[in-house]
Design a protein around this motif. Structure first.
Motif, PDB file in Angstrom:
ATOM      1  N   ASP A 292       0.805  -1.222   0.000  1.00 10.39           N
ATOM      2  CA  ASP A 292       0.000   0.000   0.000  1.00 10.39           C
ATOM      3  C   ASP A 292       0.838   1.273   0.000  1.00 10.39           C
ATOM      4  O   ASP A 292       0.315   2.377   0.133  1.00 10.39           O
ATOM      5  N   LEU A 293       2.162   1.154  -0.154  1.00  7.94           N
ATOM      6  CA  LEU A 293       2.990   2.344  -0.321  1.00  7.94           C
ATOM      7  C   LEU A 293       2.774   2.929  -1.709  1.00  7.94           C
ATOM      8  O   LEU A 293       2.552   2.204  -2.674  1.00  7.94           O
ATOM      9  N   VAL A 318      -0.221  17.594   9.883  1.00 10.94           N
ATOM     10  CA  VAL A 318       1.043  17.786  10.594  1.00 10.94           C
ATOM     11  C   VAL A 318       1.682  16.440  10.901  1.00 10.94           C
ATOM     12  O   VAL A 318       2.892  16.248  10.724  1.00 10.94           O
ATOM     13  N   SER A 319       0.891  15.479  11.358  1.00 11.07           N
ATOM     14  CA  SER A 319       1.455  14.177  11.707  1.00 11.07           C
ATOM     15  C   SER A 319       2.019  13.473  10.476  1.00 11.07           C
ATOM     16  O   SER A 319       3.080  12.840  10.539  1.00 11.07           O
ATOM     17  N   GLN A 320       1.327  13.572   9.337  1.00 10.49           N
ATOM     18  CA  GLN A 320       1.841  12.981   8.107  1.00 10.49           C
ATOM     19  C   GLN A 320       3.158  13.635   7.696  1.00 10.49           C
ATOM     20  O   GLN A 320       4.140  12.956   7.362  1.00 10.49           O
ATOM     21  N   ALA A 321       3.169  14.960   7.700  1.00 11.47           N
ATOM     22  CA  ALA A 321       4.355  15.695   7.265  1.00 11.47           C
ATOM     23  C   ALA A 321       5.554  15.385   8.149  1.00 11.47           C
ATOM     24  O   ALA A 321       6.670  15.159   7.651  1.00 11.47           O
ATOM     25  N   PRO A 354      -0.092   7.009   3.238  1.00 14.56           N
ATOM     26  CA  PRO A 354      -0.821   8.223   3.625  1.00 14.56           C
ATOM     27  C   PRO A 354      -1.400   8.186   5.038  1.00 14.56           C
ATOM     28  O   PRO A 354      -1.510   9.240   5.678  1.00 14.56           O
ATOM     29  N   THR A 355      -1.779   7.010   5.515  1.00 17.69           N
ATOM     30  CA  THR A 355      -2.387   6.954   6.850  1.00 17.69           C
ATOM     31  C   THR A 355      -1.375   7.256   7.944  1.00 17.69           C
ATOM     32  O   THR A 355      -1.601   8.096   8.817  1.00 17.69           O
ATOM     33  N   SER A 356      -0.244   6.587   7.887  1.00 23.39           N
ATOM     34  CA  SER A 356       0.758   6.752   8.944  1.00 23.39           C
ATOM     35  C   SER A 356       1.804   7.810   8.616  1.00 23.39           C
ATOM     36  O   SER A 356       2.460   8.338   9.524  1.00 23.39           O
ATOM     37  N   GLY A 357       1.971   8.103   7.333  1.00 21.57           N
ATOM     38  CA  GLY A 357       3.027   9.020   6.924  1.00 21.57           C
ATOM     39  C   GLY A 357       4.369   8.356   6.731  1.00 21.57           C
ATOM     40  O   GLY A 357       5.343   9.007   6.339  1.00 21.57           O
TER      41      GLY A 357
END
Length: 443
Positions: A292-293, A318-321, A354-357
Motif C-alpha cells: 500500500d505504499l 502535521v502528523s503525516q508531514a 498516507p495513513t501513517s506518513g
C-alpha cells in the motif's frame, strides 16, 4: 477510444488544431504537412523514425516549445533548432550525434537531452543558455565539461554518467541551483562501480518470480519467493537489470551503491546480489515493501522541468508531514553516512503510506559511492542532495492542512528549509545534522 496520430490522418486534415503531435512511422523525411499545424503546435514528437535532418524552415512552427527526435539517425544537432524562438526543450537521445554546434542552441533552451550519443566535446556557448535547468548527457564520450557551464544560474539537474571524464571540475560544486547529479561510470570514479567484496549472493534457482511490481529505465522489479538452503521461503523483491544506458548511467554503479549501504527501514536498498541467471542477467534482491505504499508525487512534467508534480488536491496533516520528512531525512542521512550520493532525491522516489506518513526512499539508479581523491571533497558533494531535501521541505510544508499546529511546524522547520536551499553551497548543513534537528524539533 482515441486514435493514434498518423501521417494519413494529418494529410486528411483530421489533426487540425493539435498542440502535440506524435508521429512514428519509419519516416526518413520531415513531413511537410506538419506545417499545417503551425498556428497551434507546441510539442512535436518524431521519435522512433529514421530522420537525419530537419527542414531549414522549421521556425515556421512559430509556437513550437518542445521537440523530441530520439531513436533516429541524426549525427549532429541541427543548426535550425537555434532559430526556433520559443523552443525550450530538445530531446534527441539514442541517435549518433557526434557534434553539437553552438548555432543549434535555442535562445530559450531550458531542457536538453542528448543521452546515449557520441559526443566528445560541448560548445562553450552552452554556458550562454542562462535558462538551462536540465542537462542530460549520460552515455556519450565526453572527456571534459566546458568551464562556461559554471555560469549557469538555473542548472538544477545534470546527468553526465557513463562518459570518459577523468575528473569533475571544482566549479561544479559552486553551482547555486544544482540538486540532482548523476556522474557514475566515468574514469574519475571507476572504483565506485565495483561491488563490495563480501556480499550475500542468491542464485536464480532459489527464486520463484511472481507478479511484476514495477518497471523503470534500468530494469524490471518483481515480487518473488526466495527459498534459502534452510528454513521457510521468504518473500522478496528482485530487480532485473536490462544492461542498457539510462540517463542515470549503467547498472554496475547502482548495484555497487545499493549493496554498500546496508539495510535501513526507510531505504529500499539491496541485501543480496543475484547470481547464475540463465541468460546472464544481473540483479539485486531487496526487501519486499508493503503493497500500500505509493509515490509521494509524480515526476517532473514538460512545464515543471526539474520539479515534481503533486496532485492538485495533495495536502498533508502535521502528523503525516512530520513522519514522512523525518523518514526521508533519516534515509538520506544513512546514505551519506556510508559515503553514497543519491543523486535523484525526489518526492516521486519517496514511497509513503498516507495513513501513517511512513516513507521509504527508493530508486538508487543515480546513486554513487563517492571515491577517494575525487575533484572535490565528499562533504561538498553531499550538499547537492541537501538542496534536493530542501526542495522537499518546501513542497511538503507548503501543502500543510491549515491549522495552528501547521503554522507552528512551519515556523520550526522553515529555518532548516532556508539553510538547505542556500545558494551558497558551503553554507548548507550536513544531512545528518538536518535529520537530528528535525527529529528533535518534532519530538
Amino acid at each position: 477510444m482515441q486514435h493514434p496520430h498518423t501521417l494519413e490522418r494529418l494529410r486528411r486534415g483530421e489533426l487540425a488544431g493539435l498542440r502535440r503531435l506524435d508521429l512514428a512511422e519509419d519516416l526518413t523525411d520531415f513531413p511537410a504537412e506538419i506545417f499545417d499545424l503551425a498556428d497551434t503546435l507546441e510539442v512535436l514528437n518524431l521519435s522512433h523514425n529514421r530522420l537525419s535532418r530537419l527542414p531549414d524552415d522549421l521556425p515556421r512552427l512559430h509556437r513550437l516549445k518542445v521537440l523530441f527526435a530520439s531513436y533516429n539517425d541524426f549525427t549532429e544537432l541541427p543548426d535550425v533548432l537555434g532559430a526556433c524562438p520559443h523552443l525550450s526543450q530538445v530531446g534527441l537521445r539514442n541517435n549518433r550525434i557526434a557534434h553539437l554546434p553552438a548555432a543549434a542552441l535555442p535562445p530559450r533552451l531550458r531542457w536538453l537531452t542528448l543521452t546515449d550519443n557520441a559526443l566528445t566535446t560541448l560548445p562553450a556557448a552552452l554556458g550562454d543558455c542562462v535558462a538551462l535547468e536540465k542537462l542530460m548527457l549520460s552515455g556519450n564520450r565526453l572527456t571534459v565539461l566546458p568551464a562556461s557551464l559554471a555560469g549557469l544560474p538555473a542548472l538544477a539537474l545534470l546527468r553526465v554518467a557513463a562518459n570518459q571524464l577523468p575528473e569533475l571540475p571544482g566549479w561544479l560544486a559552486e553551482l547555486p541551483a544544482l540538486a540532482w547529479v548523476a556522474g557514475a561510470g566515468n574514469p574519475w570514479c571507476a572504483a565506485s562501480s565495483e561491488c563490495p567484496a563480501e556480499v550475500v549472493q542468491v542464485p536464480w534457482s532459489a527464486l520463484t518470480l511472481q507478479q511484476r511490481l514495477g518497471e523503470g529505465a534500468s530494469g524490471v522489479t518483481w515480487q518473488a519467493l526466495w527459498q534459502p538452503d534452510a528454513g521457510p521461503a521468504r518473500p522478496v523483491a528482485v530487480k532485473l537489470f536490462r544492461g542498457a544506458i539510462t540517463s542515470d548511467g549503467l547498472s554496475d554503479s547502482e548495484q555497487a551503491a545499493s549493496l554498500s549501504v546496508g539495510p535501513h527501514p526507510q531505504l529500499c536498498s539491496a541485501w543480496a546480489r543475484l547470481t547464475a541467471h540463465p541468460q546472464g542477467a544481473t540483479g539485486l534482491v531487496m526487501p519486499l515493501l508493503a503493497a500500500d505504499l505509493q509515490p509521494l508525487a509524480g515526476p517532473p512534467s514538460l512545464d515543471s522541468c526539474s520539479r515534481d508534480v503533486y496532485a492538485p488536491t495533495a495536502r498533508f496533516s502535521v502528523s503525516q508531514a512530520v513522519r514522512l520528512l523525518r523518514d526521508a531525512a533519516q534515509a538520506l542521512a544513512h546514505l551519506h553516512t556510508h559515503g553514497v550520493l543519491h543523486g535523484d532525491f525526489y518526492a516521486h522516489n519517496l514511497l509513503w503510506h498516507p495513513t501513517s506518513g511512513t516513507a521509504v526512499l527508493s530508486d538508487l539508479g543515480a546513486a554513487l559511492r563517492w571515491p577517494d581523491g575525487a575533484g572535490f571533497a565528499w562533504p561538498t558533494a553531499q550538499r547537492w542532495d541537501v538542496l534536493a531535501f530542501g526542495h522537499l521541505l518546501e513542497e511538503v510544508l507548503g501543502r500543510l492542512v491549515v491549522s495552528e499546529e501547521a503554522v507552528a511546524l512551519r515556523q520550526r522547520w522553515q529555518p532548516w528549509q532556508t539553510a538547505c536551499q542556500s545558494t551558497q553551497v558551503h553554507e548548507r548543513p550536513a544531512m545528518c545534522e538536518v535529520a537530528r534537528a528535525l527529529a528533535a524539533s518534532s519530538a
